[in-house]
Structure formats: C-alpha cells, structure tokens
Design a protein around this motif. Sequence first.
Motif, PDB file in Angstrom:
ATOM      1  N   TYR A 228       1.019  -1.092  -0.095  1.00  0.00           N
ATOM      2  CA  TYR A 228      -0.101  -0.128   0.058  1.00  0.00           C
ATOM      3  C   TYR A 228       0.798   1.229  -0.019  1.00  0.00           C
ATOM      4  N   ASN A 229       1.850   1.356   0.963  1.00  0.00           N
ATOM      5  CA  ASN A 229       2.840   2.545   0.875  1.00  0.00           C
ATOM      6  C   ASN A 229       3.472   2.692  -0.342  1.00  0.00           C
ATOM      7  N   ALA A 230       3.752   1.574  -0.729  1.00  0.00           N
ATOM      8  CA  ALA A 230       4.537   1.821  -2.302  1.00  0.00           C
ATOM      9  C   ALA A 230       3.603   2.431  -3.229  1.00  0.00           C
ATOM     10  N   TRP A 231       2.207   2.093  -3.420  1.00  0.00           N
ATOM     11  CA  TRP A 231       1.492   2.689  -4.352  1.00  0.00           C
ATOM     12  C   TRP A 231       1.095   4.130  -3.928  1.00  0.00           C
ATOM     13  N   VAL A 232       0.855   4.225  -2.612  1.00  0.00           N
ATOM     14  CA  VAL A 232       0.872   5.779  -2.031  1.00  0.00           C
ATOM     15  C   VAL A 232       2.025   6.865  -2.513  1.00  0.00           C
ATOM     16  N   THR A 233       3.334   6.236  -2.513  1.00  0.00           N
ATOM     17  CA  THR A 233       4.337   7.093  -2.863  1.00  0.00           C
ATOM     18  C   THR A 233       4.338   7.495  -4.390  1.00  0.00           C
ATOM     19  N   GLU A 234       4.084   6.450  -4.985  1.00  0.00           N
ATOM     20  CA  GLU A 234       3.859   6.724  -6.537  1.00  0.00           C
ATOM     21  C   GLU A 234       2.678   7.633  -7.066  1.00  0.00           C
ATOM     22  N   ALA A 235       1.768   7.164  -6.244  1.00  0.00           N
ATOM     23  CA  ALA A 235       0.621   7.937  -6.645  1.00  0.00           C
ATOM     24  C   ALA A 235       0.606   9.668  -6.247  1.00  0.00           C
ATOM     25  N   LYS A 236       1.173   9.843  -5.237  1.00  0.00           N
ATOM     26  CA  LYS A 236       1.498  11.262  -4.615  1.00  0.00           C
ATOM     27  C   LYS A 236       2.192  11.913  -5.761  1.00  0.00           C
ATOM     28  N   LYS A 237       3.268  11.239  -6.140  1.00  0.00           N
ATOM     29  CA  LYS A 237       4.018  11.934  -7.266  1.00  0.00           C
ATOM     30  C   LYS A 237       3.194  12.244  -8.373  1.00  0.00           C
ATOM     31  N   ARG A 238       2.074  11.637  -8.658  1.00  0.00           N
ATOM     32  CA  ARG A 238       1.340  11.887  -9.862  1.00  0.00           C
ATOM     33  C   ARG A 238       0.263  13.015  -9.394  1.00  0.00           C
ATOM     34  N   VAL A 239      -0.131  13.274  -8.403  1.00  0.00           N
ATOM     35  CA  VAL A 239      -1.119  14.099  -7.910  1.00  0.00           C
ATOM     36  C   VAL A 239      -0.872  15.297  -7.322  1.00  0.00           C
ATOM     37  N   LEU A 240       0.568  15.311  -6.516  1.00  0.00           N
ATOM     38  CA  LEU A 240       0.791  16.348  -5.754  1.00  0.00           C
ATOM     39  C   LEU A 240       1.578  17.519  -6.636  1.00  0.00           C
ATOM     40  N   THR A 241       1.203  18.781  -6.297  1.00  0.00           N
ATOM     41  CA  THR A 241       2.102  20.007  -6.895  1.00  0.00           C
ATOM     42  C   THR A 241       2.590  20.758  -5.516  1.00  0.00           C
ATOM     43  N   LYS A 242       3.324  21.669  -5.985  1.00  0.00           N
ATOM     44  CA  LYS A 242       3.828  22.749  -4.790  1.00  0.00           C
ATOM     45  C   LYS A 242       2.864  23.278  -3.875  1.00  0.00           C
ATOM     46  N   ASP A 243       1.735  23.348  -4.609  1.00  0.00           N
ATOM     47  CA  ASP A 243       0.401  24.065  -4.040  1.00  0.00           C
ATOM     48  C   ASP A 243      -0.645  23.105  -3.379  1.00  0.00           C
ATOM     49  N   GLY A 244      -0.609  21.930  -3.809  1.00  0.00           N
ATOM     50  CA  GLY A 244      -1.749  21.069  -3.354  1.00  0.00           C
ATOM     51  C   GLY A 244      -1.880  19.895  -4.147  1.00  0.00           C
ATOM     52  N   ILE A 245      -3.050  19.496  -4.054  1.00  0.00           N
ATOM     53  CA  ILE A 245      -3.441  18.101  -5.150  1.00  0.00           C
ATOM     54  C   ILE A 245      -4.184  18.762  -6.248  1.00  0.00           C
ATOM     55  N   ARG A 246      -3.648  18.077  -7.535  1.00  0.00           N
ATOM     56  CA  ARG A 246      -4.539  18.349  -8.760  1.00  0.00           C
ATOM     57  C   ARG A 246      -5.717  17.328  -8.722  1.00  0.00           C
ATOM     58  N   ILE A 247      -6.848  18.009  -8.686  1.00  0.00           N
ATOM     59  CA  ILE A 247      -8.099  17.234  -8.567  1.00  0.00           C
ATOM     60  C   ILE A 247      -8.153  16.054  -9.761  1.00  0.00           C
ATOM     61  N   GLU A 248      -7.971  16.586 -10.850  1.00  0.00           N
ATOM     62  CA  GLU A 248      -8.108  15.719 -12.115  1.00  0.00           C
ATOM     63  C   GLU A 248      -7.282  14.528 -12.065  1.00  0.00           C
ATOM     64  N   ASN A 249      -6.067  14.807 -11.776  1.00  0.00           N
ATOM     65  CA  ASN A 249      -5.182  13.587 -11.644  1.00  0.00           C
ATOM     66  C   ASN A 249      -5.470  12.548 -10.283  1.00  0.00           C
ATOM     67  N   LEU A 250      -6.030  13.152  -9.226  1.00  0.00           N
ATOM     68  CA  LEU A 250      -6.454  12.370  -8.293  1.00  0.00           C
ATOM     69  C   LEU A 250      -7.681  11.495  -8.592  1.00  0.00           C
ATOM     70  N   LEU A 251      -8.535  12.066  -9.471  1.00  0.00           N
ATOM     71  CA  LEU A 251      -9.590  11.268  -9.780  1.00  0.00           C
ATOM     72  C   LEU A 251      -9.371  10.153 -10.693  1.00  0.00           C
ATOM     73  N   LYS A 252      -8.271  10.173 -11.340  1.00  0.00           N
ATOM     74  CA  LYS A 252      -7.898   9.245 -12.340  1.00  0.00           C
ATOM     75  C   LYS A 252      -7.282   8.105 -11.562  1.00  0.00           C
ATOM     76  N   GLU A 253      -6.904   8.344 -10.193  1.00  0.00           N
ATOM     77  CA  GLU A 253      -6.394   7.170  -9.450  1.00  0.00           C
ATOM     78  C   GLU A 253      -7.282   6.012  -9.169  1.00  0.00           C
ATOM     79  N   ALA A 254      -6.671   4.825  -8.999  1.00  0.00           N
ATOM     80  CA  ALA A 254      -7.548   3.702  -8.504  1.00  0.00           C
ATOM     81  C   ALA A 254      -8.334   3.838  -7.545  1.00  0.00           C
ATOM     82  N   SER A 255      -8.098   4.552  -6.422  1.00  0.00           N
ATOM     83  CA  SER A 255      -8.909   4.943  -5.079  1.00  0.00           C
ATOM     84  C   SER A 255      -8.629   6.201  -4.688  1.00  0.00           C
TER      85      SER A 255
END
Length: 429
Positions: A228-255
């Motif tokens: 789980y933590n390995a997935w979270v680490t990679e997923a955070k790289k895809r959704v996080l920016t310096k300002d916060g969470i990119r909503i569109e990218n977050l909604l593309k994730e499996a969960s």
Amino acid sequence: MIKNIVSKFIEKKQLIQPDDKVLVALSGGADSVALLHILISLNYKCEAAHCNFKLREKESDRDEEFVRQLCKSLNIPLHVIHFDTIEYAAEKKISIEMAARELRYEWFANVKQECGAAVIAIAHHQDDSVETILLNLIRGTGINGLLGIRPLNGDIVRPLLGISRNEIIQYLEEEKIDYITDSTNLSDAYTRNKIRLKIIPEMQKINPSVRYSILSTADHLQDTALIYNAWVTEAKKRVLTKDGIRIENLLKEASPKTLLFDILYPLGFNSTQLDDIFQSFAGQPGKQFISSTGHRVVKDRTILLIDNTSDANANTPPFELQMEKMPYSSSFVIPRDKDTACFDADKITQPLTTRKWKHGDSFVPFGMKSRKLLSNYMTDRKFSLIAKENQWVLCSGDDIVWLIGERTDNRFRVDDDTKEVLVIHILPI
C-alpha cells in the motif's frame, strides 16, 4: 528469560549495535526502570533522561527524586529538565498529552546529540502497542494506524515491544527492583487509560487472548502496508504539486478517496471532513476546510490547495530583501527572474516597506500606462485563493513599486534617463 527475549528482539530488529551508547527515557515507572536495568545487564553503555512536566504537583517531584537516586545507585549519568507543559499546550492550542509528547521528544533529540548517544530508547511494550491500535481505530485511521507502535523509528528504539506489561512487573518483582506508579495511570480521565482499564477487559471477556489477536492482525498487515505504501508514494508523485493536489489527476487514481485520506489525514483532517472535501470537487471554488492542527484545504478551480492558517495570518514575510545600488550604463542587463527587481533609484522614496496587499490596492503593471487593481491583476493571472492571501507588496511611501515575486510598477522602471539602479533580490528565510 525476559533478558533473552529483549536481547533477541534487539538483534532481530537491529535496534542497537553492541558498541552503541543508549539514551534511556526514564520516567521512574515500571516499564522504563525495567528497560534501564535490562540494557545495563546486556552491557550497553547507558545514560538516562527524565522530564518533569509539573502536572502532578508533589508527585512529579517525587518521580524526579526517585529517578535521581536510581541513577546514582547505578552510576548512570542523568539529564533532567522541567517543562511548563500547561503553558506550552495553551500557546500551541493542543492537548496536554500532545504538548508533553512534543516537548519530550524534542528535548530527547537535543540530549542525544549532546551526550553522543546513538539511539533513544523508549519503554513502550506490547500492551502499549495494542492500546495504540485501538486508540487509532476509535479515532479513525488508515492501514498504517493499525500496525501498532514501530520498534524502530529513526533514532527512536523500543526494545520492550516483544514483552507484555505483566512480564515487566514479574521481572521487577523477581529481581526485587523498586519502581513508582503514576497515579494518572489508575484514572480513566485519559482516553488511553479508558482503553486499558475498561475497553480491553471487556474485550477479554469475549476473547481472553484478544491482545495476541490484535498484535497478530497487525503483523499480518505489515506486508499489506508495504504494498500500500509503495502505491501511495508513486500516486503522490502523480497528484501533488507545490500548492496542493491536482483534482483531475487524483480522480484518475484507482482509489482517489483512499489516496486523499493518506495525504490529508496526517495533517489533522478527520474522516467527516475528508468526505466533505471529496464531495466539494463537484462544487464551486472557494470552499475551505480547517484541520485540528491548523492546516487548511481550499477547493480552487483545478487544485485542492493546502497551506497552514498561520501562514495566511503571518505579519512577517517569509523572505528577506537584499538591496544594492549600482551605476547604470547601456551594458547593464536587467535580470528576467521573478526573484529580482530593478528600479530607477532616483524615483524611489526611502525607506521601502513591505506588507500584505489589501483590497483597493492598485499599481501600474510594468509595460502598461494605466493603473490596475491588484485584485483584478491577480484574477487575470489566475492566482489561487491561497496565493492571493499570501501575496506581499513593496511600497515606496504610499505607492506600490513591486508585487513581490510577480511584477514591478512601470512608474519606477529603469529607462534611458536612469543614473543609478536599485537592484532588489528575494532571499528565502
């Protein structure tokens, strides 16, 4: 027997090396006294650290005196500190328990460095781990909160996690070693004590081996947590920016809701707030959520902005300005980076001052001839709500000469008549 269990646990988990100096957190209670005696018997070089939180009047002083006499009898160096825990908790707006935790761990780290210890040994045991799992479950938690207390966390080691409270007491009685009892441990005024004194005994009526069952479940979850933590680490790289969470990218994730939880729960947002934040994705920009730790989430157009409310209310800028004057010539090149601004020094009235922008402020953006409201300028430039709140301006008298880090005022620009240039650099603090 107990010494062998602790020794094997230390070796298996690679908590302490044979030549390490160990700083032992010593409260005077049964668990910490047992830890100190066991580590000494295993030939580790120990020093002790005791915190007097001044929370139990004479009892706190009694604990300190007991610890002093114990270390004297064992010829162990002792470090002691007194804290005004209640005042600290009020200043930080946190619970007494959290205040004591922050104070002691920060101080332990300082003492460790001063005395040259390799690790800080804390006397948490099996029962503490069970209580932590139940406490996290009651408050609401993710998978990592169900793993119990970690035996190794940076330079913090917990050699007693392989044994129970009853085994500790039995060891002390067999060795005829004195210890003291914290009266608050017998009170159910604290949540953890309620779990220990009321909830676990009721659970044992259903399953006498409930402690073992809980710890066994936590062990089974360890491998799951790694995946789980390995997935979270990679997923955070895809959704996080310096300002916060990119909503569109977050909604593309499996969960997406699970990932949102893992990002925001550590910042103090509870489960209800996290549900509301997720629902806000379909709404208009501007909705705000404040966590118990003072963090804030703002739903902007495409980003879930994250900051700390203390940043928005800060009266001191998070930067310094370095200023220098230099003669102007045709060979002078004006830097193009936003952290540097150049002005005609003769057009500037000293002293220059900084402040947060306010509604009604206006300036003449560089390259333009007419005034523009800062609010309109930032809207046109698609500033986020948080970026607007945190925008500082540099003023010459009543005039804004620089929307700091963004754009200068055209009236103060360097031109063909300039004799001296004022160069200002932003330096992070």
